[in-house]
Scaffold this motif. Structure first.
Motif, PDB file in Angstrom:
ATOM      1  N   CYS A   1       0.827  -1.208   0.000  1.00 51.37           N
ATOM      2  CA  CYS A   1       0.000   0.000   0.000  1.00 51.37           C
ATOM      3  C   CYS A   1       0.864   1.262   0.000  1.00 51.37           C
ATOM      4  O   CYS A   1       2.038   1.229   0.361  1.00 51.37           O
ATOM      5  N   ASN A   2       0.260   2.345  -0.434  1.00 51.39           N
ATOM      6  CA  ASN A   2       0.876   3.666  -0.419  1.00 51.39           C
ATOM      7  C   ASN A   2      -0.236   4.673  -0.671  1.00 51.39           C
ATOM      8  O   ASN A   2      -1.139   4.408  -1.466  1.00 51.39           O
ATOM      9  N   LEU A   3      -0.189   5.799  -0.016  1.00 52.88           N
ATOM     10  CA  LEU A   3      -1.210   6.823  -0.235  1.00 52.88           C
ATOM     11  C   LEU A   3      -1.152   7.390  -1.641  1.00 52.88           C
ATOM     12  O   LEU A   3      -2.147   7.858  -2.171  1.00 52.88           O
ATOM     13  N   LYS A   4       0.020   7.344  -2.244  1.00 52.31           N
ATOM     14  CA  LYS A   4       0.243   7.950  -3.558  1.00 52.31           C
ATOM     15  C   LYS A   4       0.061   6.917  -4.670  1.00 52.31           C
ATOM     16  O   LYS A   4       0.412   5.756  -4.514  1.00 52.31           O
ATOM     17  N   GLY A   5      -0.458   7.344  -5.774  1.00 49.56           N
ATOM     18  CA  GLY A   5      -0.578   6.484  -6.942  1.00 49.56           C
ATOM     19  C   GLY A   5       0.718   6.442  -7.732  1.00 49.56           C
ATOM     20  O   GLY A   5       1.587   7.303  -7.582  1.00 49.56           O
ATOM     21  N   GLY A   6       0.875   5.443  -8.559  1.00 48.25           N
ATOM     22  CA  GLY A   6       2.025   5.373  -9.452  1.00 48.25           C
ATOM     23  C   GLY A   6       3.338   5.028  -8.789  1.00 48.25           C
ATOM     24  O   GLY A   6       4.403   5.328  -9.324  1.00 48.25           O
ATOM     25  N   THR A   7       3.292   4.380  -7.629  1.00 43.58           N
ATOM     26  CA  THR A   7       4.538   4.055  -6.924  1.00 43.58           C
ATOM     27  C   THR A   7       5.016   2.635  -7.200  1.00 43.58           C
ATOM     28  O   THR A   7       6.069   2.237  -6.694  1.00 43.58           O
ATOM     29  N   GLY A   8       4.254   1.870  -7.967  1.00 47.95           N
ATOM     30  CA  GLY A   8       4.679   0.508  -8.288  1.00 47.95           C
ATOM     31  C   GLY A   8       4.066  -0.554  -7.396  1.00 47.95           C
ATOM     32  O   GLY A   8       4.596  -1.666  -7.289  1.00 47.95           O
ATOM     33  N   LYS A   9       2.947  -0.250  -6.752  1.00 53.49           N
ATOM     34  CA  LYS A   9       2.299  -1.218  -5.860  1.00 53.49           C
ATOM     35  C   LYS A   9       1.912  -2.493  -6.591  1.00 53.49           C
ATOM     36  O   LYS A   9       2.202  -3.601  -6.123  1.00 53.49           O
ATOM     37  N   SER A  10       1.260  -2.370  -7.720  1.00 56.07           N
ATOM     38  CA  SER A  10       0.823  -3.556  -8.466  1.00 56.07           C
ATOM     39  C   SER A  10       2.008  -4.343  -9.004  1.00 56.07           C
ATOM     40  O   SER A  10       2.035  -5.579  -8.932  1.00 56.07           O
ATOM     41  N   THR A  11       2.995  -3.653  -9.518  1.00 54.20           N
ATOM     42  CA  THR A  11       4.196  -4.316 -10.035  1.00 54.20           C
ATOM     43  C   THR A  11       4.885  -5.096  -8.921  1.00 54.20           C
ATOM     44  O   THR A  11       5.262  -6.258  -9.093  1.00 54.20           O
ATOM     45  N   LEU A  12       5.047  -4.468  -7.767  1.00 54.66           N
ATOM     46  CA  LEU A  12       5.675  -5.132  -6.627  1.00 54.66           C
ATOM     47  C   LEU A  12       4.842  -6.321  -6.167  1.00 54.66           C
ATOM     48  O   LEU A  12       5.375  -7.403  -5.901  1.00 54.66           O
ATOM     49  N   SER A  13       3.528  -6.146  -6.085  1.00 56.16           N
ATOM     50  CA  SER A  13       2.631  -7.224  -5.643  1.00 56.16           C
ATOM     51  C   SER A  13       2.732  -8.447  -6.543  1.00 56.16           C
ATOM     52  O   SER A  13       2.880  -9.579  -6.071  1.00 56.16           O
ATOM     53  N   VAL A  14       2.647  -8.233  -7.842  1.00 57.00           N
ATOM     54  CA  VAL A  14       2.707  -9.342  -8.799  1.00 57.00           C
ATOM     55  C   VAL A  14       4.063 -10.028  -8.726  1.00 57.00           C
ATOM     56  O   VAL A  14       4.147 -11.262  -8.694  1.00 57.00           O
ATOM     57  N   ASN A  15       5.134  -9.259  -8.672  1.00 56.84           N
ATOM     58  CA  ASN A  15       6.470  -9.855  -8.650  1.00 56.84           C
ATOM     59  C   ASN A  15       6.741 -10.628  -7.371  1.00 56.84           C
ATOM     60  O   ASN A  15       7.344 -11.707  -7.409  1.00 56.84           O
ATOM     61  N   ILE A  16       6.315 -10.119  -6.230  1.00 57.82           N
ATOM     62  CA  ILE A  16       6.498 -10.853  -4.972  1.00 57.82           C
ATOM     63  C   ILE A  16       5.687 -12.141  -4.990  1.00 57.82           C
ATOM     64  O   ILE A  16       6.182 -13.210  -4.616  1.00 57.82           O
ATOM     65  N   ALA A  17       4.438 -12.053  -5.415  1.00 53.62           N
ATOM     66  CA  ALA A  17       3.585 -13.250  -5.460  1.00 53.62           C
ATOM     67  C   ALA A  17       4.182 -14.308  -6.381  1.00 53.62           C
ATOM     68  O   ALA A  17       4.241 -15.492  -6.027  1.00 53.62           O
ATOM     69  N   CYS A  18       4.645 -13.907  -7.544  1.00 55.89           N
ATOM     70  CA  CYS A  18       5.235 -14.864  -8.490  1.00 55.89           C
ATOM     71  C   CYS A  18       6.545 -15.442  -7.967  1.00 55.89           C
ATOM     72  O   CYS A  18       6.798 -16.646  -8.111  1.00 55.89           O
ATOM     73  N   ALA A  19       7.375 -14.615  -7.335  1.00 53.68           N
ATOM     74  CA  ALA A  19       8.644 -15.107  -6.777  1.00 53.68           C
ATOM     75  C   ALA A  19       8.391 -16.155  -5.698  1.00 53.68           C
ATOM     76  O   ALA A  19       9.093 -17.173  -5.632  1.00 53.68           O
TER      77      ALA A  19
END
Length: 135
Positions: A19-37
């Motif tokens: 999570c982050n209050l700000k948009g565009g910080t890479g939350k989805s990218t980080l989430s997908v990569n951690i889950a896949c790893a």
């Protein structure tokens, strides 16, 4: 990760809130990569996309990721009970549940943070943020 994902196989999986209050910080990218790893290492992982923008869901819909991706946006606090029931059901079935939140303070954030084993707040480093972090 410092905690043992295998220990969560007894009916209560770990929850990772991204999570982050700000948009565009890479939350989805980080989430997908951690889950896949984690999945590549043999850990049963579910990714909950809580964002109506559905970036993580779009990646998961191609069927090429080694994870279960669940689109579960929560727009109103009044709908939190069934949302939490789904999250708790996933937590009972998977060793790790990664929750990708939208920017801001969405209704599901606080209960998820309270049950989270790990909270990740992606941000880009710059001098102002580093100085603020020190204090």
């Amino acid at each position: 990760m410092a905690w043992d994902a295998g220990a969560a196989g007894q009916g209560t999986g770990h929850v990772v809130a991204v999570c982050n209050l700000k948009g565009g910080t890479g939350k989805s990218t980080l989430s997908v990569n951690i889950a896949c790893a984690l999945a590549i290492r043999g850990i049963r992982v579910a990714l909950v996309d809580n964002d109506r923008q559905a970036s993580a869901t779009l990646w998961g819909s191609a069927g090429k990721l080694p994870i279960t991706c669940v689109s579960l946006p929560l727009a109103r606090l009044e709908d939190a009970r069934p949302w939490l029931e789904v999250l708790l059901g996933l937590r009972a079935h998977y060793q790790v549940v990664v929750v990708d939140f939208p920017a801001g303070l969405p209704p599901g954030l606080w209960p998820t943070v309270l049950m989270a084993s790990l909270i990740l707040v992606p941000t880009s480093p710059n001098e102002i943020k580093i100085v603020a972090t020190r204090s």
